[in-house]
Design a protein around this motif. Structure first.
Motif, PDB file in Angstrom:
ATOM      1  N   SER A 153       0.793  -1.055  -0.324  1.00 50.13           N
ATOM      2  CA  SER A 153      -0.293   0.248   0.437  1.00 50.13           C
ATOM      3  C   SER A 153       1.336   1.331  -0.047  1.00 50.13           C
ATOM      4  N   ARG A 192      -8.847   1.575  -6.772  1.00 52.12           N
ATOM      5  CA  ARG A 192      -7.566   1.148  -5.578  1.00 52.12           C
ATOM      6  C   ARG A 192      -6.805   1.482  -6.412  1.00 52.12           C
ATOM      7  N   VAL A 194      -4.513   5.763  -7.735  1.00 47.60           N
ATOM      8  CA  VAL A 194      -4.361   7.080  -8.319  1.00 47.60           C
ATOM      9  C   VAL A 194      -3.242   7.455  -9.167  1.00 47.60           C
ATOM     10  N   LYS A 208      -0.207   5.096  -8.228  1.00 42.91           N
ATOM     11  CA  LYS A 208      -0.001   5.009  -7.047  1.00 42.91           C
ATOM     12  C   LYS A 208      -1.043   3.849  -5.474  1.00 42.91           C
ATOM     13  N   LYS A 209      -0.799   2.862  -5.351  1.00 40.14           N
ATOM     14  CA  LYS A 209      -1.855   2.054  -4.914  1.00 40.14           C
ATOM     15  C   LYS A 209      -2.376   2.502  -3.152  1.00 40.14           C
ATOM     16  N   LYS A 210      -3.393   2.693  -3.354  1.00 39.76           N
ATOM     17  CA  LYS A 210      -4.046   3.672  -2.459  1.00 39.76           C
ATOM     18  C   LYS A 210      -4.007   2.738  -0.727  1.00 39.76           C
TER      19      LYS A 210
END
Ligand code: SAM
Length: 210
Positions: A153, A192, A194, A208-210
């Motif tokens: 994450s 999931r 941005v 970018k993985k949240k």
């Protein structure tokens, strides 16, 4: 704004130099390889290095080594004890990549794995802080799906060539263009993450993985 050649040169002139080995590798590529357009090149290489220095990854997974140019750029930003795992199917270019990397301080921090990335990725046990997708275009969406659960994450996926020389705007139906259009659509619809599509060189999708 259309980026003219003069502006491109100005941006290069006001961007920090690459290392001597990276310069030698780039020049070797341009003078010996007909497919040298595959190499990230000076400006994109500096962008990848800067992103890596901002992220400070412990583990980078690169899909598509070619001559090791971008792997060395990512290595410049590794956290202490960090490593780059880089995958490619081509034996000849891999040998040259290893020779150049061996001349650098990153020799023990870049792991070269030879084989089809689709087969290798499921065998890796690491969690990734940064993944660079830069191999065969029809597999871009596969690669994204294969790595996604293994990206931490807050970690990043970067995909190269997502503008495909502007062909993503056309109704072209060739396999690579269709695969990149599908990849871009999948990313923008994925809640999931941005993302930003940076229109430098052939287009870099930064996710970018949240
Ligand atoms: C665009 S080049 C990589 C350039 C490199 N990342 C750089 O920026 O300097 C793409 C590479 O992907 C490799 N490749 C293509 N299909 C692959 C696959 N299925 N598995 C692993 N590597 C693959 C090719 O052999 C080639 O060296």
């Amino acid at each position: 704004m259309v980026i003219t050649e003069e502006i491109t040169k100005y941006a290069d002139d006001f961007t920090s130099d690459e290392s001597a080995v990276l310069q030698e590798l780039r020049e070797h590529c341009y003078s010996h390889y007909a497919d040298s357009g595959m190499l990230s090149g000076f400006f994109q290489g500096r962008v990848l290095s800067m992103l890596s220095q901002m992220i400070r990854p412990k583990v980078v997974l690169e899909i598509g080594t070619y001559l090791g140019y971008s792997a060395l750029c990512f290595a410049e930003g590794l956290a202490e004890g960090g490593k780059v795992i880089t995958l490619d199917v081509q034996q000849d270019t891999n040998k040259v990549a290893r020779e150049f990397v061996a001349k650098t301080e990153y020799a023990s921090r870049i792991d070269f794995l030879l084989g089809n990335a689709v087969d290798i990725i499921p065998t890796l046990s690491e969690t990734f802080d940064l993944v660079f997708i830069d191999a065969d275009k029809p597999n871009y969406s596969n690669y994204y799906n294969l790595v996604f659960d293994r990206v931490r994450s807050g970690g990043f996926v970067i995909a190269d060539n997502v503008l495909w020389s502007g062909k993503v705007l056309l109704d072209e139906k060739d396999e690579d263009t269709a695969a990149l259009q599908e990849f871009n659509q999948m990313v923008i619809a994925d809640g999931r993450v941005v993302n930003v599509l940076l229109p430098i060189r052939d287009g870099l999708m930064i996710i970018k993985k949240k």
